[in-house]
Write a protein that holds these residues in place. Sequence first.
Motif, mmCIF file in Angstrom:
data_model
loop_
_atom_site.group_PDB
_atom_site.id
_atom_site.type_symbol
_atom_site.label_atom_id
_atom_site.label_comp_id
_atom_site.label_asym_id
_atom_site.label_seq_id
_atom_site.Cartn_x
_atom_site.Cartn_y
_atom_site.Cartn_z
ATOM 1 N N LEU A 1 4.138 -2.048 9.555
ATOM 2 C CA LEU A 1 2.918 -2.788 9.196
ATOM 3 C C LEU A 1 3.260 -4.032 8.379
ATOM 4 C CD1 LEU A 1 0.476 0.119 8.270
ATOM 5 C CD2 LEU A 1 0.281 -1.433 10.224
ATOM 6 N N ARG A 2 4.179 -3.879 7.448
ATOM 7 C CA ARG A 2 4.572 -5.026 6.608
ATOM 8 C C ARG A 2 5.224 -6.114 7.461
ATOM 9 N NH1 ARG A 2 2.494 -7.318 2.361
ATOM 10 N NH2 ARG A 2 4.044 -8.101 0.927
ATOM 11 N N GLU A 3 6.089 -5.696 8.385
ATOM 12 C CA GLU A 3 6.769 -6.644 9.267
ATOM 13 C C GLU A 3 5.771 -7.371 10.165
ATOM 14 O OE1 GLU A 3 9.641 -8.956 10.873
ATOM 15 O OE2 GLU A 3 9.846 -7.653 9.132
ATOM 16 N N GLN A 4 4.688 -6.701 10.509
ATOM 17 C CA GLN A 4 3.657 -7.312 11.354
ATOM 18 C C GLN A 4 2.747 -8.250 10.573
ATOM 19 O OE1 GLN A 4 1.766 -3.956 13.234
ATOM 20 N NE2 GLN A 4 3.270 -3.901 14.874
ATOM 21 N N GLY A 5 2.969 -8.354 9.270
ATOM 22 C CA GLY A 5 2.253 -9.336 8.473
ATOM 23 C C GLY A 5 1.025 -8.822 7.744
ATOM 24 N N PHE A 6 0.832 -7.524 7.709
ATOM 25 C CA PHE A 6 -0.314 -6.983 6.985
ATOM 26 C C PHE A 6 -0.099 -7.143 5.488
ATOM 27 C CE2 PHE A 6 -0.825 -4.876 11.020
ATOM 28 C CZ PHE A 6 -2.204 -4.788 11.174
ATOM 29 N N SER A 7 -1.170 -7.443 4.775
ATOM 30 C CA SER A 7 -1.093 -7.562 3.322
ATOM 31 C C SER A 7 -1.086 -6.162 2.712
ATOM 32 C CB SER A 7 -2.305 -8.332 2.788
ATOM 33 O OG SER A 7 -3.487 -7.553 2.945
ATOM 34 N N LEU A 8 -0.720 -6.102 1.438
ATOM 35 C CA LEU A 8 -0.735 -4.809 0.749
ATOM 36 C C LEU A 8 -2.138 -4.216 0.749
ATOM 37 C CD1 LEU A 8 1.552 -5.575 -2.326
ATOM 38 C CD2 LEU A 8 2.139 -4.281 -0.284
ATOM 39 N N LYS A 9 -3.128 -5.073 0.554
ATOM 40 C CA LYS A 9 -4.521 -4.614 0.535
ATOM 41 C C LYS A 9 -4.913 -4.034 1.897
ATOM 42 C CE LYS A 9 -9.205 -6.112 -0.468
ATOM 43 N NZ LYS A 9 -10.080 -7.203 -0.876
ATOM 44 N N GLU A 10 -4.559 -4.724 2.965
ATOM 45 C CA GLU A 10 -4.871 -4.238 4.315
ATOM 46 C C GLU A 10 -4.171 -2.914 4.596
ATOM 47 O OE1 GLU A 10 -5.531 -8.399 6.782
ATOM 48 O OE2 GLU A 10 -3.477 -7.750 6.312
ATOM 49 N N MET A 11 -2.920 -2.839 4.190
ATOM 50 C CA MET A 11 -2.165 -1.610 4.411
ATOM 51 C C MET A 11 -2.774 -0.452 3.630
ATOM 52 S SD MET A 11 1.684 -3.186 4.366
ATOM 53 C CE MET A 11 2.512 -1.628 4.481
ATOM 54 N N ALA A 12 -3.196 -0.727 2.406
ATOM 55 C CA ALA A 12 -3.824 0.309 1.579
ATOM 56 C C ALA A 12 -5.093 0.831 2.244
ATOM 57 C CB ALA A 12 -4.129 -0.246 0.191
ATOM 58 N N GLU A 13 -5.866 -0.074 2.824
ATOM 59 C CA GLU A 13 -7.100 0.332 3.513
ATOM 60 C C GLU A 13 -6.777 1.143 4.764
ATOM 61 O OE1 GLU A 13 -9.353 -3.236 4.203
ATOM 62 O OE2 GLU A 13 -9.652 -3.579 2.059
ATOM 63 N N ILE A 14 -5.814 0.691 5.545
ATOM 64 C CA ILE A 14 -5.443 1.381 6.785
ATOM 65 C C ILE A 14 -4.934 2.785 6.495
ATOM 66 C CG2 ILE A 14 -3.745 1.409 8.675
ATOM 67 C CD1 ILE A 14 -3.917 -1.706 8.606
ATOM 68 N N LEU A 15 -4.088 2.908 5.471
ATOM 69 C CA LEU A 15 -3.441 4.187 5.167
ATOM 70 C C LEU A 15 -4.189 5.003 4.107
ATOM 71 C CD1 LEU A 15 0.234 2.884 5.208
ATOM 72 C CD2 LEU A 15 -0.955 4.155 6.999
ATOM 73 N N ASN A 16 -5.321 4.464 3.639
ATOM 74 C CA ASN A 16 -6.161 5.143 2.648
ATOM 75 C C ASN A 16 -5.363 5.511 1.393
ATOM 76 O OD1 ASN A 16 -8.658 6.097 1.770
ATOM 77 N ND2 ASN A 16 -8.214 8.172 2.461
ATOM 78 N N GLN A 17 -4.667 4.507 0.868
ATOM 79 C CA GLN A 17 -3.882 4.669 -0.353
ATOM 80 C C GLN A 17 -4.134 3.473 -1.256
ATOM 81 O OE1 GLN A 17 0.269 5.352 0.312
ATOM 82 N NE2 GLN A 17 -0.090 6.871 1.907
ATOM 83 N N THR A 18 -3.638 3.560 -2.491
ATOM 84 C CA THR A 18 -3.766 2.424 -3.402
ATOM 85 C C THR A 18 -2.685 1.395 -3.079
ATOM 86 O OG1 THR A 18 -2.255 3.325 -5.064
ATOM 87 C CG2 THR A 18 -4.587 3.960 -5.245
ATOM 88 N N GLU A 19 -2.929 0.171 -3.503
ATOM 89 C CA GLU A 19 -1.928 -0.881 -3.293
ATOM 90 C C GLU A 19 -0.635 -0.542 -4.031
ATOM 91 O OE1 GLU A 19 -3.132 -5.072 -3.487
ATOM 92 O OE2 GLU A 19 -5.213 -4.378 -3.303
ATOM 93 N N GLY A 20 -0.755 0.082 -5.187
ATOM 94 C CA GLY A 20 0.429 0.486 -5.951
ATOM 95 C C GLY A 20 1.277 1.482 -5.171
ATOM 96 N N ASN A 21 0.619 2.458 -4.551
ATOM 97 C CA ASN A 21 1.352 3.438 -3.745
ATOM 98 C C ASN A 21 2.029 2.775 -2.556
ATOM 99 O OD1 ASN A 21 0.712 5.604 -5.345
ATOM 100 N ND2 ASN A 21 -0.955 6.342 -4.065
ATOM 101 N N ILE A 22 1.374 1.790 -1.978
ATOM 102 C CA ILE A 22 1.946 1.069 -0.838
ATOM 103 C C ILE A 22 3.192 0.315 -1.281
ATOM 104 C CG2 ILE A 22 1.561 -0.777 0.845
ATOM 105 C CD1 ILE A 22 0.038 1.820 1.501
ATOM 106 N N LYS A 23 3.104 -0.378 -2.426
ATOM 107 C CA LYS A 23 4.254 -1.126 -2.944
ATOM 108 C C LYS A 23 5.452 -0.212 -3.171
ATOM 109 C CE LYS A 23 2.867 -5.128 -5.595
ATOM 110 N NZ LYS A 23 2.620 -5.641 -6.954
ATOM 111 N N VAL A 24 5.212 0.902 -3.830
ATOM 112 C CA VAL A 24 6.285 1.852 -4.119
ATOM 113 C C VAL A 24 6.846 2.411 -2.814
ATOM 114 C CG1 VAL A 24 6.796 4.114 -5.136
ATOM 115 C CG2 VAL A 24 5.434 2.453 -6.412
ATOM 116 N N GLY A 25 5.959 2.753 -1.885
ATOM 117 C CA GLY A 25 6.391 3.296 -0.596
ATOM 118 C C GLY A 25 7.254 2.322 0.181
#
Length: 63
Positions: free
Chosen positions: A19-43
Motif C-alpha cells: 500500500l505504501r509503495e502504491q502511494g497511499f498516505s498513512l491516513k488512507e492506510m489507517a482507514e483501509i486497515l482500520n488502525q491508527t496512523e501510529g500503528n501504521i507507522k510502526v508496522g
Amino acid sequence: MIKQTLQRLSEKERSLLVLREQGFSLKEMAEILNQTEGNIKVGIHRAKKKFKEFYLEDEEGRR
C-alpha cells in the motif's frame, strides 16, 4: 528475489509495504486497515526492517 522476500513476510506486513509503495498516505492506510496512523507507522517500520533482514539472508544464501 524481491517477490520471494515479500512472500516471507506476514500478510499484514506485505499489505503495509505494498500500500505504501502504491502511494497511499498513512491516513488512507489507517482507514483501509482500520488502525491508527501510529500503528501504521510502526508496522511499516517493522515490515521494512524484517524485509531487509530476509533480503540480506537470501542474498547471502545465494553466494
